[in-house]
Design an enzyme around this catalytic site. Structure first.
Site, PDB file in Angstrom:
ATOM      1  N   HIS A  96     -20.827   8.310 -20.801  1.00 12.91           N
ATOM      2  CA  HIS A  96     -20.414   9.683 -20.487  1.00 12.91           C
ATOM      3  C   HIS A  96     -18.887   9.773 -20.595  1.00 12.91           C
ATOM      4  O   HIS A  96     -18.178   8.839 -20.215  1.00 12.91           O
ATOM      5  CB  HIS A  96     -20.889  10.061 -19.075  1.00 12.91           C
ATOM      6  CG  HIS A  96     -20.739  11.525 -18.805  1.00 12.91           C
ATOM      7  ND1 HIS A  96     -19.523  12.104 -18.526  1.00 12.91           N
ATOM      8  CD2 HIS A  96     -21.650  12.534 -18.809  1.00 12.91           C
ATOM      9  CE1 HIS A  96     -19.699  13.423 -18.362  1.00 12.91           C
ATOM     10  NE2 HIS A  96     -20.975  13.695 -18.535  1.00 12.91           N
ATOM     11  N   GLU A 168     -21.554  15.712 -26.105  1.00 14.18           N
ATOM     12  CA  GLU A 168     -20.910  16.474 -25.040  1.00 14.18           C
ATOM     13  C   GLU A 168     -19.416  16.566 -25.334  1.00 14.18           C
ATOM     14  O   GLU A 168     -18.663  15.626 -25.034  1.00 14.18           O
ATOM     15  CB  GLU A 168     -21.115  15.784 -23.689  1.00 14.18           C
ATOM     16  CG  GLU A 168     -22.566  15.727 -23.255  1.00 14.18           C
ATOM     17  CD  GLU A 168     -22.700  15.601 -21.740  1.00 14.18           C
ATOM     18  OE1 GLU A 168     -23.409  16.430 -21.170  1.00 14.18           O
ATOM     19  OE2 GLU A 168     -22.086  14.699 -21.137  1.00 14.18           O
TER      20      GLU A 168
HETATM   21  P1  13P Z   1     -21.377  20.785 -17.046  1.00 12.57           P
HETATM   22  O1  13P Z   1     -22.689  21.357 -17.508  1.00 12.57           O
HETATM   23  O2  13P Z   1     -21.146  20.961 -15.583  1.00 12.57           O
HETATM   24  O3  13P Z   1     -20.255  21.280 -17.909  1.00 12.57           O
HETATM   25  O4  13P Z   1     -21.466  19.196 -17.252  1.00 12.57           O
HETATM   26  C1  13P Z   1     -21.970  18.702 -18.438  1.00 12.57           C
HETATM   27  C2  13P Z   1     -22.090  17.232 -18.345  1.00 12.57           C
HETATM   28  O5  13P Z   1     -21.110  16.525 -18.322  1.00 12.57           O
HETATM   29  C3  13P Z   1     -23.442  16.660 -18.254  1.00 12.57           C
HETATM   30  O6  13P Z   1     -23.404  15.280 -18.364  1.00 12.57           O
END
Ligand code: 13P
Length: 261
Positions: A96, A168
């Site tokens: 992550h 992400e």
């Molecule tokens: P948010 O949806 O709060 O922006 O977070 C996304 C995330 O990092 C999921 O792992």
């Protein structure tokens, strides 16, 4: 959107101690997502075992948010694959961006963790993401290809069938982030699909590619309809069990609208 499974997950991050986590898991225990929707959540390590027990037998998959690559030893503060498995989890989030950014994770440590997770029968949910600087410099694709290729380096063809890749964008995550525009995500995922096909051959078409970053009830369908987006990972938008179920409901309406059309 085709007939493939749609994945919808929520990463609780550093939220919910055991009491709150158990209450949230109980609220989800009887939830039955419609066929074709696969749900997962990643509680903090201190709640992993309790959440797994509450959700035992439910279709909700539970995963750790991180793990170390060694099985045991002098690694203060870490948790290992066997520990995650013993808690009852079936999956683990790896790489992550919050871990890459604040805890020194590199592409190569993510690779070690991917191998360790697979060795212990856990499904790795591998997060990749471009920073705002990389996005603005126009090197998002290059960054994501590098992160993906290194994360999956040396993974056998059979094991590649068990990984999930989650895009992400760092600039889209959290309350200061802005959700990525669907056409941009579409372009990124098309390119990611060719990267995973380059790595896995034809079976690369079956590697789920998810999007995460400020996913909400207002925008989830914009992503899920995209051809190379197989689902989403929400943070804030899914922390509350009622909100999580609403995210799933948005997608199921989309599925049934498509069937009725
Ligand atoms: P948010 O949806 O709060 O922006 O977070 C996304 C995330 O990092 C999921 O792992």
């Amino acid at each position: 959107m085709d007939q493939k499974n749609v994945w919808i997950g929520t990463n609780w991050k550093m939220n919910k101690g055991p009491a709150e986590a158990i209450a949230a898991a109980r609220a989800l225990a009887t939830f039955r997502p419609p066929e074709g929707i696969r749900c997962f959540l990643t509680p903090p390590a201190t709640s992993l075992r309790d959440v797994c027990s509450v959700l035992e037998g439910s279709p909700m998959m539970v995963g750790a948010q991180n793990m170390f690559w060694e099985d045991s030893g002098a690694w203060t503060g870490e948790i290992s694959g066997p520990m995650v498995v013993e808690c009852g989890a079936s999956t683990v989030l790896l790489g992550h961006s919050e871990r890459r950014q604040h805890f020194g994770e590199t592409d190569w440590t993510v690779n070690l963790k991917v191998h360790a997770a697979l060795r212990h029968g856990l499904r790795p949910l591998i997060c990749i993401g471009d920073t705002l600087d990389e996005f603005e410099a126009g090197v998002s694709q290059e960054t994501l290809a590098r992160q993906t290729k290194i994360a999956l380096h040396g993974v056998s063809p059979e094991d590649l069938e068990r990984v999930v890749v989650i895009y992400e964008p760092v600039w889209a995550i959290g309350s200061a982030g802005r959700p990525a525009e669907a056409p941009f995500v579409s372009g990124i995922h098309t390119e990611l699909r060719s990267v995973v096909r380059e790595i896995a051959g034809e079976s690369g078409v079956r590697i789920p590619l998810l999007y995460g970053g400020s996913v909400s009830q207002a925008n989830i369908c914009d992503y899920v309809v995209l051809p190379d987006v197989d689902g989403v990972l929400a943070g804030r938008g899914g922390w509350d069990p009622a909100d999580f179920m609403k995210l799933v409901a948005c997608v199921s309406e989309l599925v049934s609208a498509k069937v009725d059309a």
